[in-house]
Design a protein around this motif. Structure first.
Motif, PDB file in Angstrom:
ATOM      1  N   ILE A   5       0.859  -1.189   0.000  1.00 61.68           N
ATOM      2  CA  ILE A   5       0.000   0.000   0.000  1.00 61.68           C
ATOM      3  C   ILE A   5       0.898   1.243   0.000  1.00 61.68           C
ATOM      4  O   ILE A   5       1.784   1.361   0.865  1.00 61.68           O
ATOM      5  N   CYS A   6       0.669   2.148  -0.950  1.00 63.07           N
ATOM      6  CA  CYS A   6       1.415   3.412  -0.953  1.00 63.07           C
ATOM      7  C   CYS A   6       0.959   4.221   0.275  1.00 63.07           C
ATOM      8  O   CYS A   6      -0.241   4.460   0.452  1.00 63.07           O
ATOM      9  N   ALA A   7       1.912   4.638   1.092  1.00 68.56           N
ATOM     10  CA  ALA A   7       1.550   5.338   2.338  1.00 68.56           C
ATOM     11  C   ALA A   7       0.969   6.729   2.062  1.00 68.56           C
ATOM     12  O   ALA A   7       0.305   7.300   2.927  1.00 68.56           O
ATOM     13  N   THR A   8       1.190   7.271   0.868  1.00 74.54           N
ATOM     14  CA  THR A   8       0.733   8.635   0.570  1.00 74.54           C
ATOM     15  C   THR A   8      -0.665   8.665  -0.042  1.00 74.54           C
ATOM     16  O   THR A   8      -1.473   9.527   0.298  1.00 74.54           O
ATOM     17  N   CYS A   9      -0.958   7.723  -0.946  1.00 69.09           N
ATOM     18  CA  CYS A   9      -2.292   7.722  -1.557  1.00 69.09           C
ATOM     19  C   CYS A   9      -3.139   6.532  -1.085  1.00 69.09           C
ATOM     20  O   CYS A   9      -4.341   6.515  -1.321  1.00 69.09           O
ATOM     21  N   ALA A  10      -2.490   5.535  -0.466  1.00 71.18           N
ATOM     22  CA  ALA A  10      -3.176   4.337   0.053  1.00 71.18           C
ATOM     23  C   ALA A  10      -3.729   3.428  -1.043  1.00 71.18           C
ATOM     24  O   ALA A  10      -4.621   2.627  -0.785  1.00 71.18           O
ATOM     25  N   VAL A  19       8.723   4.363  -7.135  1.00 67.03           N
ATOM     26  CA  VAL A  19       7.788   5.423  -6.766  1.00 67.03           C
ATOM     27  C   VAL A  19       6.392   5.002  -7.237  1.00 67.03           C
ATOM     28  O   VAL A  19       6.257   4.312  -8.252  1.00 67.03           O
ATOM     29  N   CYS A  20       5.379   5.400  -6.491  1.00 69.09           N
ATOM     30  CA  CYS A  20       3.998   5.115  -6.876  1.00 69.09           C
ATOM     31  C   CYS A  20       3.633   6.012  -8.057  1.00 69.09           C
ATOM     32  O   CYS A  20       3.759   7.237  -7.977  1.00 69.09           O
ATOM     33  N   ALA A  21       3.182   5.419  -9.158  1.00 71.02           N
ATOM     34  CA  ALA A  21       2.885   6.202 -10.365  1.00 71.02           C
ATOM     35  C   ALA A  21       1.751   7.199 -10.112  1.00 71.02           C
ATOM     36  O   ALA A  21       1.746   8.304 -10.654  1.00 71.02           O
ATOM     37  N   ILE A  22       0.795   6.828  -9.288  1.00 76.03           N
ATOM     38  CA  ILE A  22      -0.320   7.742  -8.989  1.00 76.03           C
ATOM     39  C   ILE A  22       0.196   8.975  -8.259  1.00 76.03           C
ATOM     40  O   ILE A  22      -0.206  10.107  -8.552  1.00 76.03           O
ATOM     41  N   CYS A  23       1.125   8.778  -7.324  1.00 80.23           N
ATOM     42  CA  CYS A  23       1.655   9.923  -6.566  1.00 80.23           C
ATOM     43  C   CYS A  23       2.636  10.751  -7.391  1.00 80.23           C
ATOM     44  O   CYS A  23       2.773  11.961  -7.171  1.00 80.23           O
ATOM     45  N   ALA A  24       3.346  10.108  -8.328  1.00 80.49           N
ATOM     46  CA  ALA A  24       4.318  10.835  -9.149  1.00 80.49           C
ATOM     47  C   ALA A  24       3.629  11.682 -10.226  1.00 80.49           C
ATOM     48  O   ALA A  24       4.242  12.583 -10.797  1.00 80.49           O
TER      49      ALA A  24
HETATM   50 ZN   LIG Z   1       0.684   6.661  -4.126  1.00 79.59          ZN
END
Ligand SMILES: [Zn+2]
Ligand SMILES: [Zn+2]
Length: 271
Positions: A5-10, A19-24
């Motif tokens: 689980i990405c800690a920034t977007c979950a 890096v999580c593509a959604i957050c980048a």
């Molecule tokens: Zn993310």
């Protein structure tokens, strides 16, 4: 552990990437100290717990405390034919699953857009393998592919009186759910952040990115507002605990006109 689980977007991911593509993407953000991944076990060990709250008859909010990632409040809509789980959160536990099943069987899980995917496949598994519907136009953002994921486009009446449609804007497939029986039959819109219910409770906003403040053109805002005029609704719920309690249809139109006016320069004398 079968997923991260990405800690920034979950949003759940089958693999840990640099890096999580959604957050980048320009609509989200990566923390200054870099990408961080977590797991359901780590979140539970840190004290994360789900809770359900009744928002109005046949509608519940599902959230976690502390919030995970973007920290949305999922919406659970109940009809006589089953429930829709909208904007699933990025955490689940046994109590949350039981609480939802006590409300009724879930027929489908739908996120308004990729920021709200949460642990949608995990929710599906916990709720009996129900379909996870992903807007065809946004399918590239699914980071944990699974046979339960199905794509959809145009409009879908997912349950009697519950219609999914994609006005777009924030993402090309940005989705809202219209629930005709909501608000005592006056109609409810679950708007994700396709349409953001503002803190003044009497206006809404339309943005490509909320965290990075990227505007949408007047033409796109007109398209979004126009596409929803075929629905009757009096109340609008955003993807947190933000709500327009009444006159929401009129407020969406008025706010769209205000946005278009600002984008056109009608109010430049005020700046
Ligand atoms: Zn993310
Ligand atoms: Zn978003």
């Amino acid at each position: 552990m079968s997923f991260w689980i990405c800690a920034t977007c979950a949003v759940e991911h089958a693999e840990r990437t640099d890096v999580c593509a959604i957050c980048a993407d320009e609509r989200q953000w990566v923390p200054a100290d870099g990408q961080r991944w977590t797991t359901l076990t780590e979140l539970a060990d840190d004290g994360c717990r789900t809770s359900l709250v009744e928002l109005e008859p046949d509608l519940w909010g599902v959230s976690s405390r502390p919030g995970v990632g973007i920290g949305q409040q999922s919406k659970l809509v109940r009809t006589s034919a089953g429930c829709l789980l909208f904007d699933p959160i990025g955490f689940l536990d046994g109590a949350g699953v039981e609480g939802i099943l006590d409300v009724g069987p879930v027929v489908a899980i739908v996120a308004s857009h990729p920021h709200m995917y949460g642990v949608q496949v995990e929710w599906s598994r916990a709720l009996g393998g129900v379909p996870v519907l992903v807007a065809e136009k946004d399918r590239e953002w699914v980071a944990r592919p699974d046979p339960v994921v199905q794509t959809w486009s145009d409009d879908v009446e997912i349950l009697p009186g519950v219609t999914l449609t994609q006005p777009g804007g924030h993402f090309p497939g940005s989705t809202v759910a219209h629930w005709a029986q909501g608000a005592d039959g006056r109609g409810v819109l679950l708007s994700g952040d396709t349409i953001y219910a503002n803190p003044d409770r009497s206006s809404v906003s339309f943005m490509r990115s909320f965290p990075n403040r990227l505007p949408l053109s007047g033409a796109v805002v007109e398209r979004i507002a126009t596409s929803l005029e075929r629905f009757e609704f009096d109340r609008l719920y955003g993807n947190f605990d933000n709500v327009i309690p009444e006159r929401a249809r009129e407020i969406v139109r008025w706010s769209a006109n205000r946005h278009i006016g600002w984008a056109r320069g009608d109010f430049d004398s005020l700046t």
